[in-house]
Write a protein that holds these residues in place. Structure first.
Motif, PDB file in Angstrom:
ATOM      1  N   PHE A  26      43.216 -20.638 -29.225  1.00  0.00           N
ATOM      2  CA  PHE A  26      43.203 -19.371 -29.960  1.00  0.00           C
ATOM      3  C   PHE A  26      41.966 -19.234 -30.845  1.00  0.00           C
ATOM      4  N   GLN A  27      41.075 -20.211 -30.857  1.00  0.00           N
ATOM      5  CA  GLN A  27      40.049 -20.275 -31.896  1.00  0.00           C
ATOM      6  C   GLN A  27      39.134 -19.047 -31.931  1.00  0.00           C
TER       7      GLN A  27
ATOM      8  N   THR B 253      41.411  -7.036 -27.765  1.00  0.00           N
ATOM      9  CA  THR B 253      40.393  -7.035 -26.702  1.00  0.00           C
ATOM     10  C   THR B 253      40.395  -8.425 -26.068  1.00  0.00           C
ATOM     11  N   ASN B 254      41.522  -8.780 -25.515  1.00  0.00           N
ATOM     12  CA  ASN B 254      41.740 -10.120 -24.998  1.00  0.00           C
ATOM     13  C   ASN B 254      41.439 -10.175 -23.502  1.00  0.00           C
ATOM     14  N   PRO B 255      40.418 -10.909 -23.074  1.00  0.00           N
ATOM     15  CA  PRO B 255      40.074 -10.971 -21.640  1.00  0.00           C
ATOM     16  C   PRO B 255      41.225 -11.428 -20.753  1.00  0.00           C
ATOM     17  N   LEU B 256      42.149 -12.212 -21.297  1.00  0.00           N
ATOM     18  CA  LEU B 256      43.276 -12.680 -20.493  1.00  0.00           C
ATOM     19  C   LEU B 256      44.234 -11.554 -20.118  1.00  0.00           C
ATOM     20  N   ARG B 257      44.117 -10.411 -20.793  1.00  0.00           N
ATOM     21  CA  ARG B 257      44.997  -9.277 -20.515  1.00  0.00           C
ATOM     22  C   ARG B 257      44.284  -8.143 -19.772  1.00  0.00           C
ATOM     23  N   TRP B 258      42.989  -8.294 -19.519  1.00  0.00           N
ATOM     24  CA  TRP B 258      42.212  -7.210 -18.911  1.00  0.00           C
ATOM     25  C   TRP B 258      42.757  -6.787 -17.550  1.00  0.00           C
ATOM     26  N   ARG B 259      43.257  -7.732 -16.792  1.00  0.00           N
ATOM     27  CA  ARG B 259      43.714  -7.419 -15.434  1.00  0.00           C
ATOM     28  C   ARG B 259      44.854  -6.400 -15.418  1.00  0.00           C
TER      29      ARG B 259
ATOM     30  N   ASP C  91      51.704 -21.391 -27.839  1.00  0.00           N
ATOM     31  CA  ASP C  91      51.311 -21.100 -26.469  1.00  0.00           C
ATOM     32  C   ASP C  91      50.004 -20.344 -26.449  1.00  0.00           C
ATOM     33  N   VAL C  92      49.364 -20.331 -25.289  1.00  0.00           N
ATOM     34  CA  VAL C  92      48.146 -19.554 -25.095  1.00  0.00           C
ATOM     35  C   VAL C  92      48.511 -18.080 -24.997  1.00  0.00           C
ATOM     36  N   ILE C  93      47.730 -17.210 -25.640  1.00  0.00           N
ATOM     37  CA  ILE C  93      47.982 -15.770 -25.571  1.00  0.00           C
ATOM     38  C   ILE C  93      47.661 -15.260 -24.180  1.00  0.00           C
ATOM     39  N   GLU C  94      48.526 -14.464 -23.641  1.00  0.00           N
ATOM     40  CA  GLU C  94      48.291 -13.836 -22.339  1.00  0.00           C
ATOM     41  C   GLU C  94      48.495 -12.346 -22.428  1.00  0.00           C
TER      42      GLU C  94
END
Length: 606
Positions: free
Chosen positions: A84-85, A91-97, A603-606
């Motif tokens: 998370f650092q 604007t989270n790239p893991l959610r762009w899809r 957990d990792v943000i998704e």
């Protein structure tokens, strides 16, 4: 007989007492329920318990009044996972899809629902150090604070930055100014004389790179909002803020930029590769909305000076000529004039008044917008392919008409008459209040006014009075106006200051650890009915640098609750009551510099 009468009297008193007692008990219950937000601060007993970062004991303050008590507790927040650092929740790239790719919409703000918001403390990267102080920071920063090699390797030939030992060094180069930004600015000043005399004060840099252009303009008394999306460059805005240069995450896509109309004196694009004439010219029309009448739009890079550069741009000469002709044609229909063009730089000027618009042929594209959307509305408002009309009397907002810098800082703007409750008198009262208040803050926090602080945010401003009171200090201030409040942000820009609209129920458009000082006055009172205080303060923790400070001024109830949450975030706080002069108490907190634990349950943000 007397005994009977006495017995009847006692029974009557008991009957009156029962509903009275019931009412008292009910009032106590209601007070208990609402006490955190509305209870009085008189005759309060304060008890603070803090077990430190390692403790799992809840932190609380117990309030007691009229035999009714209410308690607010907050468990210490855990650490987020180290992944998370550098999290930017909206604007989270893991959610762009999950979002539309049309016009790059997926890179705009898409905030997670409340149920998915993290409730943990964002850790610093391994080896993080307190940032280098201004002005030295403009030229160098610690590598471990922004450990991204992409720009260093991919842009090495363009002199953006280079790694040297434990630091990144910023020599002031750029794609269109590999020989240095100051040479580039010297050429610009020859083309735009207003850059020299204070006529041009506020600028917008789209596709800012590492913000060397905006950083160099500070020496020329021009302050720039550097804008870039979170993309494969990894950390352009993070680099800019680490250097102490104003910047914000953003992109020209489907939504208006979070700025008012007629804000910037100049807008700049240096090889930003934005398709200005596509989609009906919608991107250039948004620049037109935020550009002040008489303002300048500066373009360098493709297709300007294509005759010299087209071979190096992996294109054809005919293609570049067609692109330049299309830009010229669109700007002419928008009533812009070609102000200057020399070498790699082209400058157009926006019309000062509405004369040209009124004389355009019917059905000319782009059309004038109707008045169904306010010109200053800019929070999740779609961009439209039309020209936003200038307000009545817009000539008074024009470059060359507003007072020059620094006189404009203290001048009462004409725009006040368009703002609900705005007046020259209210403006002067606000300015005097913040001059006095900032002097008081400096007695509580003597380092305020030194280079201990560089990146400062006023989280709930009205006219930018707090920032104006700091104008002679080595700081810049991001003036934030609530998207639910009266939109007074235009006045902030009229004063020659920078700012943005924002809703504090969501994450701010920046990276973690990007501000040295956060100032909050009255925000919780204004927004508590919409935003849960815990999440607002966790966001403050995310964007505040380790060893940075927060100044919180609000009603006593909210200050007390803020102190509890702050301690749960490992902040060290001191409260100063201002009962003598009737002003709100002040809470000054410092964020701890801590290292991430070897493991975390988050957990990792998704």
């Amino acid at each position: 007989m007397k005994d009977r009468e006495m017995k009847l009297n006692v029974e009557k008193k008991q009957q009156r007492f029962v509903p009275l007692a019931f009412m008292v008990i009910s009032l106590c219950a209601i007070s208990f329920y609402l006490g955190g937000a509305f209870s009085s601060t008189k005759a309060r007993v304060i008890q603070v318990t803090s077990g430190g970062p390692a403790s799992k004991d809840p932190i609380s303050i117990q309030l007691t009044k009229a035999d009714c008590s209410s308690a607010f507790k907050q468990e210490p927040f855990p650490e987020c996972n180290i992944t998370f650092q550098d999290v930017t929740p909206c604007t989270n790239p893991l959610r762009w899809r999950k979002f539309d790719k049309h016009r790059m919409a997926f890179r705009e703000r898409h905030c997670p629902p409340t149920s998915e918001r993290f409730q943990c403390l964002v850790p610093p990267p391994d080896g993080y150090k307190v940032p280098i102080k201004w002005p030295k920071s403009r030229d160098e920063c610690w590598y471990k604070n922004v450990p991204f090699e992409w720009i260093n390797s991919e842009k090495a030939n363009q002199n953006w930055l280079h790694k040297s030992g434990e630091k990144f060094i910023f020599p002031g180069g750029g794609t269109m100014f590999p020989n240095g930004v100051n040479e580039y600015l010297d050429q610009m000043e020859e083309l735009i004389p207003g850059m020299k005399d204070g006529s041009v004060r506020t600028a917008l840099d789209t596709g800012c790179g590492v913000a060397s252009w905006g950083g160099a303009l500070l020496d020329r008394n021009i302050i720039t909002m550097s804008l870039a999306p979170r993309d494969n460059h990894e950390a352009q805005v993070q680099f800019a803020l680490e250097r102490g240069i104003p910047a914000i995450l953003g992109i020209l896509a489907t939504q208006r930029l979070p700025f008012p109309a007629n804000a910037f004196d100049m807008a700049h694009c240096s090889r930003c590769l934005i398709p200005w004439t596509e989609f009906g010219g919608v991107f250039l029309l948004e620049i037109d909305r935020v550009l002040r009448p008489g303002g300048f739009w500066v373009l360098s890079g493709p297709p300007v000076n294509y005759e010299v550069h087209w071979k190096g741009w992996d294109t054809t000469e005919a293609k570049q000529k067609a692109d330049l002709d299309a830009i010229k044609g669109l700007l002419k229909k928008m009533c812009y004039t070609l102000y200057a063009m020399e070498g790699d730089i082209a400058v157009w000027q926006k019309p000062v008044d509405t004369t040209c618009y009124e004389s355009r042929e019917p059905l000319t594209h782009p059309p004038m917008c109707d008045d169904s959307i306010e010109t200053d509305a800019a929070w999740y408002v779609p961009i439209r392919a039309c020209i936003v009309p200038q307000p009545y009397g817009a000539k008074g907002l024009a470059v060359g008409q507003v007072p020059k810098w620094p006189q404009r800082l203290s001048s009462s703007p004409d725009r006040l008459r368009y703002i609900s409750g705005g007046s020259a008198g209210a403006f002067k009262i606000d300015s005097r209040f913040w001059e006095k208040r900032v002097k008081y803050y400096k007695t509580l926090l003597p380092e305020l006014g030194t280079n201990k602080f560089r990146n400062v945010m006023d989280m709930n401003t009205k006219y930018g009075g707090f920032a104006a009171a700091l104008a002679n200090d080595p700081v810049w201030v991001m003036n934030t106006v609530s998207s639910y409040a009266v939109n007074s942000l235009g006045v902030v820009y009229d004063r020659g200051l920078l700012g943005t609209l924002h809703d504090w129920c969501e994450a701010f458009s920046t990276y973690p650890r990007t501000y040295d000082l956060l100032h909050l006055s009255g925000l919780f009172t204004a927004e508590s009915h919409r935003c849960e205080m815990k999440f607002v303060m966790l966001e403050m923790d995310r964007i505040l640098r380790p060893e940075g400070h927060a100044i919180i001024s609000d009603s006593p109830e909210f200050v007390e609750k803020a102190e509890i949450i702050a301690r749960a975030m490992r902040w060290d706080c001191t409260r100063y009551d201002s009962a003598k002069n009737g002003e709100d108490p002040v809470l000054i907190c410092q964020k701890e510099l801590w290292k991430a634990s070897p493991a975390s349950d988050s957990d990792v943000i998704e």
